[in-house]
Design a protein around this motif. Sequence first.
Motif, PDB file in Angstrom:
ATOM      1  N   ILE C  70     -57.142 -28.534  34.688  1.00 61.34           N
ATOM      2  CA  ILE C  70     -56.034 -27.763  35.279  1.00 61.34           C
ATOM      3  C   ILE C  70     -56.202 -26.290  34.888  1.00 61.34           C
ATOM      4  N   THR C  71     -56.231 -25.400  35.885  1.00 61.56           N
ATOM      5  CA  THR C  71     -56.443 -23.984  35.559  1.00 61.56           C
ATOM      6  C   THR C  71     -55.251 -23.109  35.936  1.00 61.56           C
ATOM      7  N   SER C  72     -54.213 -23.679  36.564  1.00 63.39           N
ATOM      8  CA  SER C  72     -53.044 -22.828  36.851  1.00 63.39           C
ATOM      9  C   SER C  72     -51.768 -23.574  36.501  1.00 63.39           C
ATOM     10  N   TRP C  73     -50.788 -22.820  35.942  1.00 68.12           N
ATOM     11  CA  TRP C  73     -49.523 -23.433  35.526  1.00 68.12           C
ATOM     12  C   TRP C  73     -48.382 -22.426  35.600  1.00 68.12           C
ATOM     13  N   THR C  75     -46.477 -19.576  38.698  1.00 64.40           N
ATOM     14  CA  THR C  75     -46.534 -18.862  39.971  1.00 64.40           C
ATOM     15  C   THR C  75     -45.892 -17.502  39.757  1.00 64.40           C
ATOM     16  N   THR C  76     -46.426 -16.496  40.447  1.00 66.41           N
ATOM     17  CA  THR C  76     -45.962 -15.130  40.202  1.00 66.41           C
ATOM     18  C   THR C  76     -44.594 -14.896  40.824  1.00 66.41           C
ATOM     19  N   ARG C  77     -43.882 -13.901  40.284  1.00 69.11           N
ATOM     20  CA  ARG C  77     -42.540 -13.547  40.758  1.00 69.11           C
ATOM     21  C   ARG C  77     -42.567 -13.013  42.170  1.00 69.11           C
ATOM     22  N   GLY C  78     -43.566 -12.198  42.470  1.00 64.27           N
ATOM     23  CA  GLY C  78     -43.602 -11.542  43.778  1.00 64.27           C
ATOM     24  C   GLY C  78     -44.195 -12.434  44.848  1.00 64.27           C
ATOM     25  N   GLY C  79     -45.471 -12.728  44.714  1.00 62.51           N
ATOM     26  CA  GLY C  79     -46.193 -13.427  45.772  1.00 62.51           C
ATOM     27  C   GLY C  79     -46.233 -14.934  45.626  1.00 62.51           C
ATOM     28  N   GLY C  80     -45.675 -15.467  44.538  1.00 60.19           N
ATOM     29  CA  GLY C  80     -45.715 -16.910  44.335  1.00 60.19           C
ATOM     30  C   GLY C  80     -47.125 -17.451  44.164  1.00 60.19           C
ATOM     31  N   ARG C  81     -48.025 -16.619  43.663  1.00 59.03           N
ATOM     32  CA  ARG C  81     -49.423 -17.016  43.529  1.00 59.03           C
ATOM     33  C   ARG C  81     -49.671 -17.758  42.215  1.00 59.03           C
ATOM     34  N   PRO C  82     -50.662 -18.681  42.217  1.00 59.42           N
ATOM     35  CA  PRO C  82     -50.929 -19.450  40.999  1.00 59.42           C
ATOM     36  C   PRO C  82     -51.668 -18.610  39.952  1.00 59.42           C
ATOM     37  N   ARG C  83     -51.315 -18.846  38.703  1.00 59.94           N
ATOM     38  CA  ARG C  83     -51.984 -18.170  37.586  1.00 59.94           C
ATOM     39  C   ARG C  83     -52.146 -19.137  36.418  1.00 59.94           C
ATOM     40  N   GLY C  84     -53.115 -18.827  35.566  1.00 63.58           N
ATOM     41  CA  GLY C  84     -53.325 -19.615  34.351  1.00 63.58           C
ATOM     42  C   GLY C  84     -53.775 -18.704  33.235  1.00 63.58           C
ATOM     43  N   ALA C  85     -54.647 -19.201  32.381  1.00 71.22           N
ATOM     44  CA  ALA C  85     -55.129 -18.383  31.269  1.00 71.22           C
ATOM     45  C   ALA C  85     -56.028 -17.275  31.804  1.00 71.22           C
ATOM     46  N   PHE C  86     -55.940 -16.109  31.194  1.00 68.31           N
ATOM     47  CA  PHE C  86     -56.851 -15.029  31.569  1.00 68.31           C
ATOM     48  C   PHE C  86     -57.506 -14.413  30.338  1.00 68.31           C
ATOM     49  N   CYS C  87     -56.699 -13.813  29.454  1.00 67.23           N
ATOM     50  CA  CYS C  87     -57.331 -13.114  28.311  1.00 67.23           C
ATOM     51  C   CYS C  87     -57.645 -14.070  27.163  1.00 67.23           C
ATOM     52  N   ILE C  97     -45.796 -20.258  30.457  1.00 66.18           N
ATOM     53  CA  ILE C  97     -45.530 -21.648  30.826  1.00 66.18           C
ATOM     54  C   ILE C  97     -44.179 -22.039  30.229  1.00 66.18           C
ATOM     55  N   THR C  98     -43.570 -23.052  30.819  1.00 69.57           N
ATOM     56  CA  THR C  98     -42.278 -23.513  30.318  1.00 69.57           C
ATOM     57  C   THR C  98     -42.487 -24.771  29.478  1.00 69.57           C
ATOM     58  N   VAL C  99     -42.038 -24.727  28.235  1.00 70.32           N
ATOM     59  CA  VAL C  99     -42.236 -25.840  27.302  1.00 70.32           C
ATOM     60  C   VAL C  99     -40.868 -26.331  26.840  1.00 70.32           C
ATOM     61  N   ASN C 100     -40.584 -27.575  27.122  1.00 70.00           N
ATOM     62  CA  ASN C 100     -39.297 -28.183  26.751  1.00 70.00           C
ATOM     63  C   ASN C 100     -38.129 -27.301  27.222  1.00 70.00           C
ATOM     64  N   PRO C 111     -49.661 -24.391  20.433  1.00 73.97           N
ATOM     65  CA  PRO C 111     -50.339 -25.683  20.381  1.00 73.97           C
ATOM     66  C   PRO C 111     -49.511 -26.778  21.063  1.00 73.97           C
ATOM     67  N   ALA C 112     -50.186 -27.744  21.623  1.00 70.52           N
ATOM     68  CA  ALA C 112     -49.496 -28.888  22.199  1.00 70.52           C
ATOM     69  C   ALA C 112     -48.874 -29.690  21.066  1.00 70.52           C
ATOM     70  N   ALA C 113     -47.619 -30.093  21.238  1.00 68.71           N
ATOM     71  CA  ALA C 113     -46.946 -30.905  20.223  1.00 68.71           C
ATOM     72  C   ALA C 113     -46.596 -32.253  20.845  1.00 68.71           C
ATOM     73  N   PRO C 114     -46.556 -33.294  20.032  1.00 64.26           N
ATOM     74  CA  PRO C 114     -46.292 -34.629  20.583  1.00 64.26           C
ATOM     75  C   PRO C 114     -44.974 -34.654  21.356  1.00 64.26           C
ATOM     76  N   GLY C 115     -45.014 -35.212  22.549  1.00 59.38           N
ATOM     77  CA  GLY C 115     -43.810 -35.369  23.353  1.00 59.38           C
ATOM     78  C   GLY C 115     -43.392 -34.134  24.130  1.00 59.38           C
ATOM     79  N   ASP C 116     -44.167 -33.061  24.045  1.00 59.54           N
ATOM     80  CA  ASP C 116     -43.813 -31.843  24.795  1.00 59.54           C
ATOM     81  C   ASP C 116     -43.668 -32.149  26.278  1.00 59.54           C
ATOM     82  N   VAL C 117     -42.599 -31.604  26.860  1.00 62.76           N
ATOM     83  CA  VAL C 117     -42.429 -31.669  28.310  1.00 62.76           C
ATOM     84  C   VAL C 117     -42.773 -30.280  28.842  1.00 62.76           C
ATOM     85  N   VAL C 118     -43.925 -30.194  29.465  1.00 63.71           N
ATOM     86  CA  VAL C 118     -44.462 -28.905  29.889  1.00 63.71           C
ATOM     87  C   VAL C 118     -44.391 -28.843  31.409  1.00 63.71           C
ATOM     88  N   THR C 119     -43.905 -27.705  31.920  1.00 63.14           N
ATOM     89  CA  THR C 119     -43.780 -27.588  33.377  1.00 63.14           C
ATOM     90  C   THR C 119     -44.334 -26.250  33.850  1.00 63.14           C
TER      91      THR C 119
END
Lengths: 505, 391, 132
Positions: C70-73, C75-87, C97-100, C111-119
Amino acid sequence: MPLSTPNDPGAPAGRTESYDLVVVGAGPAGLAGAVAAAERGLSVALLDGDAQLGGQFYRHPAPGLGAAAPEALHHGWAAFDALRRRWEGSGGVHLPQHHVWTVAGERAATPGAGADGASWVVHAVTGPDGDDERSVAVRGRAVLLATGAAERHLPFPGWTLPGVIGAGGAQAMLKSGLVLPGGRVVVAGSGPLLLAVASSMVTAGARVPALVEASGYLGYARRPDVLATGPGKLVEAAGLVTRLLGRGARPYPRHAVVRAHGTERVEAVTVARLDGDWRPVPGTERRVPCDAVAVGHGLVPRIDLATALGCETRRTVDGAVALVVDPAQRTSVPGLWSAGETAGVGGALLAMTEGELAGTAVAARLRGVSVARPSARTRSLLRTRARLRAFADLMAAAHRPGDGWPAWLDDDTEVCRCEEVTAGRIGEAVEDLGAGDARTVKLLTRAGMGWCQGRVCGPAVACLATRGGRGAEQRPLPASPERRSPAVPVRLSTLAALDPDPGED
Amino acid sequence: MPTRHPTAASDVIVVGAGMIGAACAYYASRAGLSVTVLDRGPVAGGTTGAGEGNLLVSDKEPGPELDLALLSHRLWLELAPALRAEAEFEPKGGLVVASDETRLDALRRFAKAQGDAGVVTVEIPGDRLHDLEPRLAEGLAGAFHYPQDAQVQPALAASHLLRAAGARLRLGEEVTALLTGPDGAVRGVRTANGSRLHAPRVVNAAGTWGGAFARLAGTELPVLPRRGFVLVTEPLPRLVRHKVYAADYVADVASDSAALQTSAVVEGTPAGPVLIGATRERVGFDRTPSTEALRRLALGAARLFPVLAGVRVMRAYAGFRPYLPDHLPAIGPDPRVPGLLHACGHEGAGIGLAPATGLLVSRFLTGTAPGLDIRPFRPERFSPELLGETA
Amino acid sequence: MTRNIPYTVRLQPGENMPRRLGRSTDPRPPAPLSLVDARPGPPVEFTFDGRALTALPGQSLAAALWAAGITSWRTTRGGGRPRGAFCGIGQCFDCLITVNGRPNRRACLVPAAPGDVVTTQEGHGRAALDPQ
């Protein structure tokens, strides 16, 4: 004996711990500085946003990953390991996951005022990304800013597609997370980092279908004078290239990725040959399929904390802005030292050299020791620094972005990734509205007003802003460093909960 | 696009490419004058680029500054709709809230006096506040709504006014001397690159640096910097709809306008971030961050809008308001240097007061009646020995 | 805070290659894990947009998502374009990203934590604050 111990009774009331020296950044420069100062008897706090020592250069997997041989992804690991052991035995305090957002000067009248009458409060937010509720302030009689560098990026059409990542970013993700962005990684941009990244990618199992370097690839390595001053074994880079070739990595010297293709993520890139000014030569384009692009154009100093305090800066050979420091690594602001990439990008060995010089100088200053006759060790460090700085300048000159790179932009290429500001809108601000510098472009277009505050697009916007337009027939506008404060985002509730300043009522 | 004749003479040279200079250029140009605008830096490089873009009547007690603000309000509405749109003009209205009945009473008296002076004010009872501002803190006593309060993006406003003016724009060019004739009258300016630009009138719109320019021109204007910090949050949905601030600010205005210090003024922007102003300190041109100023702003904003406590501040920056000792701007000709006019010292209100200032300056330039009592703004008012001659 | 990405290339291939790589007869390049001789602890379970995923202990969310292809998680505010890690080092804020339920976390740092609900984070991620 430390000159002052944490929480000494002379310190003002409150929860702020006091140290002789507060070091910001635990990479090679900060770590070396902290070790030098602590071994000379100073109480030292070493703050870093990361959970582990090492900074970006010695970034390594989290303990949970159980990496028995982290050195496989590193060069000069032994030097780091030795420094780390010395630090652990020095009595210094490591404050991991502390993201410093500001350094505040205190009045000279403050009890326990330090070097040059100054005293500093270093404010940090905590947690892996600084989003924890807890915030921390530590007081220092001196501060060493060793905040390193970040990658320089030049935008191109499609560079916002997922899968296009920073070359340093790809390296960092591999070093800490042991992951690759895809099976076929085009490595592109300019600078010696690219070779290291391509090597890492290949070593870790990726294919590098194209290694694209905008400058004359390894041109400097053919110059014996440069090689003679080179700190490392640059000649071995040639061996590396040979090895990369053996793994199917095709080198494209004097080329650039001028477009990334794809809809939801990158699927291919267009590579084109560049002329001497880095303008793409028509008819030389070729398409290279890939899963990811690791792209970067060298490094630029990270000096937000320093410029917020008004530290003097200089323009480096490759157009970046670095701090001015004296032979003792002092900035122009009394009581503030800096070492490593902040004073001009030059690599880990130079950073360690400068860090040690800074730590030694701070200790001498706080202990009131005369430095009129530097020790043999200091003289040796100064010679090393001079040699490495000269070499760094040669490298920077070799990879300085050509003036013609904006030719690969379309009007609808997003330059500011955060605020989605296109090259066309920046052009309008420059041509029609009289913007002639990055700050004015920002005010007129929002380029650089988003989450990253221009840390990514800033160098590119500065280039685009000074290219012409209304009023351009006049002399160039004076360049002043961008002041970005806080250095990292801070919750409003954290600011509201700061200790009140009794002197302000 | 402006015409480019670097050596040509113009009717008037405006020194300063901020909002005031832009408005002076705009109205002078509309009056038929040819205008050259000079700035040692970029467009909107000083106080203009550091402000929030307030067009306020709500914070002004009846008097000369309010008269200027009301005139400006009318002029903003008369500008071409396209120009207003480019400046991101938002007639959002102001909401001044009172935490308790005592403050609400003080606010009522203040609003009554403003109403008599022509300001539109609407009292909002405490139980109706959330109709206007759903995220406002609970338990406030009431508020006054000022529909005439508005906002622009100041750098866009200045640059688009300059473009609309069609003035010759010379940026990055510092004025090094005022050229005068044998009679002492203005003939133009000399700049750092050696250019001599000719014009019979020069307008000092140098903002916080207006005092320095006055000295250069051989006269005197005691403009001093007053530092203010602004906090910028992460991008948010439109959870603050008006310009919202506490009545303490107004109470301070009503009692002693010099005592204004740190009432939080909170507003949303079309781009998303919420802006939080405004501290006032006299510390010279020191831009280094003041954690105490940030603390007070954050505390004040979180009290008004508790929902903001968890959002993050991306940026905190300082600007310098140009103030004069009586907190009124200097607008008009300087009797000590014939041909020199001043238009500076608007403190924190320059964006809002710019159109009226520009219009008054254009009337001085063309010899038209100003249409407003300009005596409170006379530049020579700080040199009492001169007042007798020109009163 | 330190951002010392390597600059000077001082590659010493023989010295830095793991032993396994030294054998030129090995037809397959090693995966990153074997490269550093990693023996990770038990995996961390979390969900991303409802999909069950695992991370190695200590891995950032960005690294875990990359490992899952998975490389995008965002969407941008303006154009709704997908984004992921860059730097990859917490500077660019592209990987928000939204976590819990908490938006604007930097996936490359957290870091990922057990049971994280990531969206996936939509735009500013603060729709819950919108009074409308």
